[in-house]
Design an enzyme around this catalytic site. Structure first.
Site, PDB file in Angstrom:
ATOM      1  N   THR A   1      41.181  37.498  31.049  1.00 22.96           N
ATOM      2  CA  THR A   1      40.602  37.989  29.609  1.00 22.96           C
ATOM      3  C   THR A   1      41.932  38.439  29.068  1.00 22.96           C
ATOM      4  OG1 THR A   1      39.702  39.139  27.784  1.00 22.96           O
ATOM      5  CG2 THR A   1      40.070  39.823  30.263  1.00 22.96           C
TER       6      THR A   1
ATOM      7  N   ASP B   1      38.112  42.061  27.179  1.00 27.34           N
ATOM      8  CA  ASP B   1      36.397  42.315  26.203  1.00 27.34           C
ATOM      9  C   ASP B   1      36.020  40.843  27.299  1.00 27.34           C
ATOM     10  OD1 ASP B   1      38.090  39.788  25.112  1.00 27.34           O
ATOM     11  OD2 ASP B   1      38.471  41.085  23.478  1.00 27.34           O
TER      12      ASP B   1
ATOM     13  N   ASN C   1      53.423  32.494  43.278  1.00 25.36           N
ATOM     14  CA  ASN C   1      54.293  33.470  42.777  1.00 25.36           C
ATOM     15  C   ASN C   1      55.464  33.239  42.672  1.00 25.36           C
ATOM     16  OD1 ASN C   1      52.063  35.122  44.072  1.00 25.36           O
ATOM     17  ND2 ASN C   1      53.227  35.213  46.688  1.00 25.36           N
TER      18      ASN C   1
ATOM     19  N   SER D   1      42.464  36.588  21.619  1.00 27.88           N
ATOM     20  CA  SER D   1      41.617  38.041  22.500  1.00 27.88           C
ATOM     21  C   SER D   1      42.964  38.124  23.708  1.00 27.88           C
ATOM     22  CB  SER D   1      40.861  37.824  22.369  1.00 27.88           C
ATOM     23  OG  SER D   1      39.654  39.383  23.104  1.00 27.88           O
TER      24      SER D   1
ATOM     25  N   ASP E   1      48.929  44.977  51.300  1.00 26.96           N
ATOM     26  CA  ASP E   1      50.037  46.168  52.133  1.00 26.96           C
ATOM     27  C   ASP E   1      51.476  45.405  51.411  1.00 26.96           C
ATOM     28  OD1 ASP E   1      50.611  43.223  53.105  1.00 26.96           O
ATOM     29  OD2 ASP E   1      51.052  43.144  54.791  1.00 26.96           O
TER      30      ASP E   1
ATOM     31  N   HIS F   1      47.300  38.918  43.886  1.00 25.13           N
ATOM     32  CA  HIS F   1      47.793  37.389  44.485  1.00 25.13           C
ATOM     33  C   HIS F   1      48.079  38.686  45.932  1.00 25.13           C
ATOM     34  CE1 HIS F   1      49.547  34.467  41.942  1.00 25.13           C
ATOM     35  NE2 HIS F   1      47.977  34.916  41.800  1.00 25.13           N
TER      36      HIS F   1
ATOM     37  N   VAL G   1      46.717  38.154  50.506  1.00 25.46           N
ATOM     38  CA  VAL G   1      47.728  37.592  52.064  1.00 25.46           C
ATOM     39  C   VAL G   1      47.854  38.902  53.317  1.00 25.46           C
ATOM     40  CG1 VAL G   1      50.362  36.244  52.295  1.00 25.46           C
ATOM     41  CG2 VAL G   1      48.796  36.059  50.178  1.00 25.46           C
TER      42      VAL G   1
END
Length: 326
Positions: free
Chosen positions: A191, A252, A92, A247, A73, A65, A69
């Site tokens: 994942t 994976d 966010n 999982s 930084d 995220h 944008v």
């Protein structure tokens, strides 16, 4: 003769200024200025990640995220007295791990005041937490500097949403210099980690505004979600759900298996099947080894970590990650 010497001197000064402004990231950037910096980050991760292994998913999401944008930084870390910073934007509001980064920053500041950027600490932490929980390693060249602007609107407009269709995903990734292969590979971060039922409530209960279900979501999987996971419509914002069922703690290929079976949690996951190129890439990953996936994922993460970075004399080195210096 004197005029020629002055001209050469001015030329050298100009070249030095250009070089400092356009400095590049490099491995071991802090080798002389703060030689223990990367080890401090790594030690903190190893000392604390076992208490909160889910932070690996949280920090890679924060890194993602942030980079989408204004580049990588650390602008996502900034606070706003008017609640208009990136962290106040809808994408966010469920991002977490800010305190984790702040604690690392305080340790690094104690060692080398004003030297190591929050942007580098976030990038290193995202990598180190993934590795600590069994995921892939990737190289992190350092030398990023911190931004001084954080804007809610820019975050809302540039961060892909769970409801994004393929066209939107392709555009937002292309805006950052990322291609379709990067889109598939970086989506693979799903994942691990969890989401909230509110992220897919429309897919389950009201896809077109008529109380219907998203046809791109497997009917059996949807029925299971309704019956055992997202059961209380009044608690969709607080009910957690695995992005990669059974999982979610293992980095994976199973996320891609779910996507192919129409069990991707988000519309953005299902969107990967609507394009022949990205669908073929998913099939290719599934036919390969997890080691190959790790290597490919690492390449895309390195690429993402370079998006519009500030180096040289750009930005600043924040003393506190949540506040600009001035």
């Amino acid at each position: 003769m004197k005029m020629g010497s002055n001209f050469r001197f001015l030329s050298l000064c100009l070249l030095a200024l250009i070089a400092s402004t356009h400095a590049q990231l490099q491995l071991g950037f802090y080798a002389k200025s703060c030689p223990n910096a990367e080890q401090i980050v790594l030690k903190f991760v190893h000392d604390h990640i076992h208490n909160a292994p889910s932070l690996a998913a949280a920090l890679i999401r924060m890194h993602f995220h942030d980079c989408f944008v204004r580049g990588c930084d650390a602008s996502v870390l900034l606070n706003s007295t008017t609640n208009q910073a990136e962290k106040n934007a809808p994408p966010n509001l469920t991002v977490r791990g800010f305190d984790f980064i702040d604690r690392i920053k305080s340790l690094v500041e104690a060692e080398c005041p004003g030297v190591v950027s929050c942007a580098d600490i976030l990038t290193l932490s995202a990598r180190d937490t993934i590795v600590a929980t069994g995921g892939p390693f990737w190289k992190v060249p350092t030398g990023r500097r911190d931004g001084v602007i954080s804007n809610l609107t820019e975050a809302r407009d540039n961060i892909p949403a769970p409801s994004s269709n393929f066209t939107t995903l392709q555009t937002l990734f292309a805006n950052q210099g990322l291609d379709l292969k990067d889109l598939v590979l970086l989506s693979g971060a799903h994942t691990i980690g969890i989401a909230h039922c509110s992220s897919l409530s429309n897919r389950l209960f009201n896809f077109t505004g008529k109380g219907d279900q998203d046809p791109s979501l497997g009917s059996e999987y949807a029925a299971n979600l309704k019956a055992f996971k997202c059961t209380d419509l009044n608690k969709l914002n607080t009910t957690k759900i695995e992005m990669d069922p059974r999982s979610r703690k293992t980095f994976d290929l199973s996320y891609y298996s779910h996507v192919i079976k129409r069990r991707g949690l988000f519309e953005s996951d299902a969107a990967l099947l609507t394009n022949s190129v990205t669908k073929a890439q998913i099939i290719e990953l599934l036919e390969g080894s997890v080691e190959n996936f790790f290597a490919e994922f690492a390449t895309s993460m390195e690429k993402m970590g370079r998006i519009n970075v500030k180096t040289g004399t750009e930005g600043e080195i924040r003393k506190h990650c949540a506040f600009v210096n001035s």
